[in-house]
Design a protein around this motif. Sequence first.
Motif, PDB file in Angstrom:
ATOM      1  N   VAL A 677       0.845  -1.195   0.000  1.00  0.00           N
ATOM      2  CA  VAL A 677       0.000   0.000   0.000  1.00  0.00           C
ATOM      3  C   VAL A 677       0.880   1.244   0.000  1.00  0.00           C
ATOM      4  N   ASN A 678       0.694   2.135  -0.985  1.00  0.00           N
ATOM      5  CA  ASN A 678       1.494   3.355  -1.045  1.00  0.00           C
ATOM      6  C   ASN A 678       0.714   4.610  -0.698  1.00  0.00           C
ATOM      7  N   PHE A 679      -0.604   4.493  -0.545  1.00  0.00           N
ATOM      8  CA  PHE A 679      -1.386   5.617  -0.058  1.00  0.00           C
ATOM      9  C   PHE A 679      -2.725   5.087   0.432  1.00  0.00           C
ATOM     10  N   LEU A 680      -3.391   5.881   1.245  1.00  0.00           N
ATOM     11  CA  LEU A 680      -4.729   5.565   1.726  1.00  0.00           C
ATOM     12  C   LEU A 680      -5.604   6.794   1.547  1.00  0.00           C
ATOM     13  N   ASP A 681      -6.762   6.619   0.932  1.00  0.00           N
ATOM     14  CA  ASP A 681      -7.704   7.729   0.863  1.00  0.00           C
ATOM     15  C   ASP A 681      -8.684   7.611   2.031  1.00  0.00           C
ATOM     16  N   THR A 682      -9.712   8.438   2.028  1.00  0.00           N
ATOM     17  CA  THR A 682     -10.666   8.448   3.139  1.00  0.00           C
ATOM     18  C   THR A 682     -11.340   7.101   3.302  1.00  0.00           C
ATOM     19  N   MET A 683     -11.732   6.468   2.195  1.00  0.00           N
ATOM     20  CA  MET A 683     -12.381   5.168   2.265  1.00  0.00           C
ATOM     21  C   MET A 683     -11.429   4.089   2.766  1.00  0.00           C
ATOM     22  N   GLY A 684     -10.161   4.178   2.373  1.00  0.00           N
ATOM     23  CA  GLY A 684      -9.192   3.207   2.848  1.00  0.00           C
ATOM     24  C   GLY A 684      -9.000   3.282   4.350  1.00  0.00           C
ATOM     25  N   VAL A 685      -8.871   4.506   4.883  1.00  0.00           N
ATOM     26  CA  VAL A 685      -8.721   4.681   6.333  1.00  0.00           C
ATOM     27  C   VAL A 685      -9.966   4.197   7.058  1.00  0.00           C
TER      28      VAL A 685
END
Length: 758
Positions: A677-685
């Motif tokens: 995983v290289n980034f997390l958006d709002t849904m990922g968090v």
Amino acid sequence: MSQVEEEQTGPTLTCVVGYEDVVSDGGGSCTYGRELCPLSPQQSLAMAERIRTRYSINREILDEAAVNEMAEKSKSKTSLREKVKKSVRCSGPRLKSCLLGSVPVLSWLPRYPIRENALGDLISGISVGIMQLPQGMAYALLASVPPVFGLYSSLYPVLVYFIFGTSKHISIGTYAVMSVMIGGVTERLAPDSDFMMWDNVTNASIVDTVLRDAERVRVAAAVTFMSGLFQILLGLVHFGFVVTYLSEPLVRGYTTGAAIHVIVSQLKYTFGISPPRYSGPFSLIYTVLEVCRLITQTNIGTLVVSIVAIIGLMLAKELNACLNKKIPVPIPVELIAIIIATIISWQVNLEQKYGVDIVGVIPSGIQAPRFPAVSLFGEVIGDAFALSVVGYGIVISLGRIFALKYGYKVDSNQELIALGLSNSIGGIFQCFAISCSMSRTMVQESSGGKTQVAGALSAVVIFFITMWIGRLFEDLPKAVLAAIIYVNLHGIMKQFMDIRALWRSNRVDMVIWVATFILTLLFNPDLGLATSIVFSMLTVIFRTQLPKYSLLGQVPGTDIYRPLEDYNQVRQVPGIFIFRSSATLYFANAEMYQDALGKKCGIDITKFLSAKKKLEAKRKRQEKKNAKKAKKAAKKNTVDMNGEPENKPQTDIAIIQMDAEPNPSLPRAIVLDLTPVNFLDTMGVKTLRNILKDYGEIGVEVVLAGCQTGVVDNLETGGFFNDKVTKSCLFSTVHDAVLYYESARTQNQDKVIKVTNL
């Protein structure tokens, strides 16, 4: 701290290899570790069998909070205001660096090594200049403008690139794909039907070619100027990375499709027919059908000239390939072909006797600068952007190949600016959009060209041809120029072999290649490029929406974890599920990530939570019922002499308790490996927060492992952490998380790792 323990027998030779000592029985040579050791391959193999190396690492189990404390993570971040202030700050060295970066010729030309490079650049420049003559005239036909404007396009832009470009080897000038895109615009905005006039001699309508060609030159100059402005703008805002969206399969599929457009557009010169020009989607199909309809009207003289020219050029090309290593400069077969064809046409009078279409009047001298027609800008803005992207993509791709080969750097943003200035200034001098040619670049490099001086010298050759020699080619048949185009496209047509290679290596890339090719054929090069990029982006989204989900197991005796389904000797850690997705976690696959976790772990989290809620509701109802019974019983209690109630045991009150022991079917813990995983958006968090909450409610602790710094920052800004969820649930590696639970099971106080790799 690393320690190396070695067991050895017999006579030895010790070599220092990096930070390790390598022991063997000497002799020969082998590569072991970081450096070259004097061991033969056989001795190296025997050494590897004899030496038993053991690595021991001792440290504490580290979660994210401990790592931050140990490494002293910096909390201060540069504000936007400070970044802007720093970027606009000016100093003497910075001003000099900016000037040399913007005008690269000032940095390398004063240090130009004349003895080493001058002769090679001179020979290369003359060779490329000779190639520019026939190719410039031929590609002008693709752009639907008079041939002399192809020579102009091989002159002014090349000189501009010499000043501002950073690639030392590419040959800037006319290019078939760009020319056919320009031709689509010129014929759409200046069709033959707009210039029809009545001929009193023949009593028929004819095309006023003078007015038509003048208008098409205006259109070509306008779209070229606009494409240059787009490239300059993208370069100034450092959008050089835009070319990363043009993958190699996409570019090769696109250029192959565009080559088919080029071939079809030249059929009228090969057969001597005049099919109407179609524009828009499916125009290629309409054109082919129209050519088939008019094939019976073929001019035999033109067809004979075409066949002879094609066969002669192909044989000469093969001869060139055979003599490639024996002669320093390739034979200029295109120049020889147009000279011979011009002489024959002049002597035999092919135009008058056989109706063979010739180039016609070629004015001597150069055109005065003229600002493009502003009124046309609105009509060509879409085509200009497509030209800017395609031209830059080809330039930077080829430039990087030679930069890597010869060990220098090509500045992607400066290349955008250089190409933009070449096109915008070229548009003022009635040029059409340019890029770089693979065939000319190969000649420039193979004939000894080492710097941009070779390109400048080729422009000087074109200047002399334009001033004094151009008019000698007025009797050149256009069929010969079409033949030159066909033969020069044979390299692009070989790209069909990519399909077989991509089928074996990467079928998604093969689908991108084929789809780009088909879309370019159906929707023309401009719209085809846009739809191809969209399709390529959809494949990326598709691949991130369907990643590979795996449960990891431990390679025995190591801290290495691999998917259980892919390895036979990998073993699952008892009581711990280690889950990993091959893609990053964001809105498009967040729900699938959560579902895959439950399926892989065999946990129907919805069922467990529903059962818990039902049990909780039943417990509350029972407590309420017991409270009512207790209240009724309290009224019947007798009071002793001191006024205190008489308490009697209540044996009829049911008590519901939650199981204190965990469900044996559930794991103790789940480790989410977020290494990919290289980034997390709002849904990922939000998804990760829900996973921790839901599994925590059924008694399964969830921790995260392998989070990159940017991912941790996303978790912080997304509100993942609170009083209950701290950074102690984040571990640097999967092995840290596993050993944390292993040590908690065996020795709750002991947090020392001892990893032994055999």
